[in-house]
Design an enzyme around this catalytic site. Structure first.
Site, PDB file in Angstrom:
ATOM      1  N   ASP A   1       0.829  -1.196   0.000  1.00 35.74           N
ATOM      2  CA  ASP A   1       0.000   0.000   0.000  1.00 35.74           C
ATOM      3  C   ASP A   1       0.873   1.259   0.000  1.00 35.74           C
ATOM      4  O   ASP A   1       1.867   1.329   0.710  1.00 35.74           O
ATOM      5  CB  ASP A   1      -0.863  -0.025   1.279  1.00 35.74           C
TER       6      ASP A   1
ATOM      7  N   GLU B   1       1.427  -0.328  -5.059  1.00 40.20           N
ATOM      8  CA  GLU B   1       0.486   0.739  -5.391  1.00 40.20           C
ATOM      9  C   GLU B   1       1.286   2.035  -5.437  1.00 40.20           C
ATOM     10  O   GLU B   1       1.673   2.569  -4.396  1.00 40.20           O
ATOM     11  CB  GLU B   1      -0.604   0.836  -4.318  1.00 40.20           C
TER      12      GLU B   1
END
Ligand code: NOJ
Length: 544
Positions: free
Chosen positions: A201, A243
């Site tokens: 993330d 990401e």
């Protein structure tokens, strides 16, 4: 053997336990429910499951606010249930990657609670503090309009803490070696339990030392290499899927010059231009984006996607381009979010089956590994009455039973969609399984086709100029195999001409039973319906 790189030709399926299937009927999805659906996923043909965060959490950001990295939130089951799920997934040959959310913790995490006690607390320096309010405290928010600052005062600590995301998500201080060691311990823990890698993330923010004064934030890419090295020591074929919504000029830093950084990254740049091209019917911006992201190391790979659990972020388009996409796919203010994106599911955005097929065929044919999102395989809709990104996080529609077959509970974590054309009564797995021409069956066939075309994951590709800017024609070559993928972005049919293949070779349509022989002048004339697409394999041995 380079062929060992399984992620080069994987098909990934992203799901959130919370909304997938509720096995114990308490209103929230869980591992018990997911276990029941592993055969469904296996039969769909996906080979990698990406699980959204499932660790203990106050759940103020869909689980991206973790309060214990070493456990399972009781709403989803126990650690025992996780291990059982891993066992069942492995039995079916499914790989599992999980979210690694280590840019920040929840403010309820014991580390943060300790850190607040003051400068002498063990975990104080695990977070980022400032005694005074930094001048840029309200610049660079990730959720503009909802988030007010990136530095917020903690009354107990009597200092400001840094948070790139919501104020209940304090950023961890990656410059602190103890934090980096703890991150590796977290990775090691889940690898030991059998996961095949991590969807990392917010990568750029993990690497970031926050800006002080007017300075720009500093990114330390060595931290990424450190994570990669550790990952590979512990499990040779595990992967990091990042990401990172960054400009193409930054890509190499993330992938590493020698392919020794992150293995895969979501191609946000292509994603945004793809939606612009779908909205405008003009493929040229998509071609530009593909070319801009072409030059990556053979070990690295793009993850190509259409929609995810967040808003469709259009921040990398020009203002004019963004308006074109808004107008076409999210014209009402309530469909838009954070001044840059659209909070809708794929099907309602595209509006019809031919355009959905075009979009899926396209994303499966782009250089990289396709990632699909639960519910999109049946064309689920969104619920704009829910706040922010929750609009696209409603429970899966399994059947037209009570609560769409998701749960027997009356009150659910998010309501199911039970009104309108996208209600579970109209759109659900059970019905679509039994309709030969359903989106579900069509997509299952597409997944099979993608797996039969390894040249997409491995091969070299080029854009073939068809002298028509509404048609995207790509040619893949790999180990003597060649594949054309052709997509018509226009609402009108078009014919394109491809140069004749050497004598003895034909173009074989991989979706319908036709050949495309060359005419007398030696040209293959290919007709594409409105929003039509073709996957053509160059077939047969060329004669001398
Ligand atoms: C990116 C995730 O995709 C998003 O859902 C989340 O809100 C932020 N990171 C913060 O963790």
């Amino acid at each position: 053997m380079i062929e060992d790189l399984w992620y080069k030709n994987a098909v990934m399926y992203s799901l959130d336990l919370e909304t997938f299937l509720d096995g114990n009927d308490d209103g929230t999805g869980d591992f018990q429910g997911l276990n029941e659906k592993l055969d469904y996923l296996h039969a769909l043909g996906v080979d990698t499951i990406w699980l959204a965060p499932f660790q203990p959490t106050p759940n103020k950001d869909n689980g991206y606010d973790v309060k214990d990295y070493y456990g399972v939130d009781p709403r989803h089951g126990s650690s025992g249930d996780f291990v059982q799920f891993m066992h069942h997934a492995k039995k079916r040959g499914l790989k599992v990657i999980i979210d690694l959310v280590v840019n920040h913790t929840s403010d309820q995490h014991p580390w943060f609670q300790d850190a607040r006690k003051g400068k002498d607390a063990k975990h104080h320096d695990w977070y980022i503090w400032s005694d005074t309010r930094p001048p840029n405290y309200d610049e660079g928010m990730v959720f503009p309009g909802v988030q007010k600052a990136i530095w917020t005062k903690d009354e107990k600590a009597k200092a400001y803490y840094f948070h790139r995301f919501y104020e209940f998500q304090p950023d961890l201080n990656m410059d602190n070696l103890e934090v980096r060691e703890e991150v590796m311990r977290i990775m090691g823990y889940w690898l030991q339990l059998g996961v095949d890698g991590f969807r990392v993330d917010a990568v750029p923010f993990i690497l970031e030392t926050p800006p002080k004064g007017n300075n720009k934030p500093h990114l330390t890419f060595e931290y990424l290499s450190e994570m990669r090295r550790f990952l590979q020591w512990r499990k040779g074929d595990a992967i990091l899927l990042g990401e990172a919504n960054v400009l193409p000029t930054e890509n190499k830093k993330y992938f590493g010059e020698e392919g020794d950084g992150i293995h895969l990254m979501f191609n946000f740049f292509v994603n945004q231009h793809l939606f612009y091209s779908l909205a405008s019917g003009d493929v040229r911006p998509l071609i530009k984006a593909l070319k801009a992201t072409k030059d990556i190391h053979p070990m690295s790979q793009w993850a190509q996607f259409l929609r995810n659990h967040d808003e469709l972020d259009l921040g990398r388009l020009t203002e004019k381009q963004r308006q074109v996409v808004f107008e076409k796919f999210g014209p009402e203010k309530r469909m838009q979010l954070y001044d840059r994106g659209i909070r809708r599911r794929l099907s309602p955005m595209l509006g019809n089956r031919p355009q959905s097929e075009l979009a899926y065929s396209l994303v499966f044919s782009l250089p990289g590994t396709p990632v699909i999102r639960y519910g999109d395989e049946i064309g689920m809709g969104d619920d704009l009455s829910l706040k922010e990104r929750d609009a696209v996080r409603t429970p899966m529609h399994w059947s037209n039973d009570f609560q769409g077959g998701f749960s027997k509970a009356k009150k659910l974590v998010h309501p199911v969609i039970d009104k309108g054309p996208y209600s579970f009564q109209h759109i659900n797995v059970d019905d679509q399984r039994r309709q030969p021409d359903s989106l579900l069956n069509w997509l299952t066939a597409l997944i099979r086709l993608r797996k039969e075309c390894p040249e997409i994951g491995w091969g070299e590709w080029e854009i073939i100029d068809t002298e028509n800017w509404q048609i995207l024609c790509m040619l893949y070559n790999w180990e003597g195999r060649s594949l054309y993928v052709i997509h018509n972005f226009d609402s009108e049919p078009h014919e394109i001409h491809l140069k004749r293949k050497p004598n003895g070779q034909t173009l074989k349509d991989l979706m319908v039973k036709t050949e495309c022989p060359a005419d007398k002048k030696g040209v293959h004339k290919i007709t594409l319906e409105a929003y039509g697409y073709k996957w053509l394999r160059v077939d047969g041995k060329a004669k001398e």
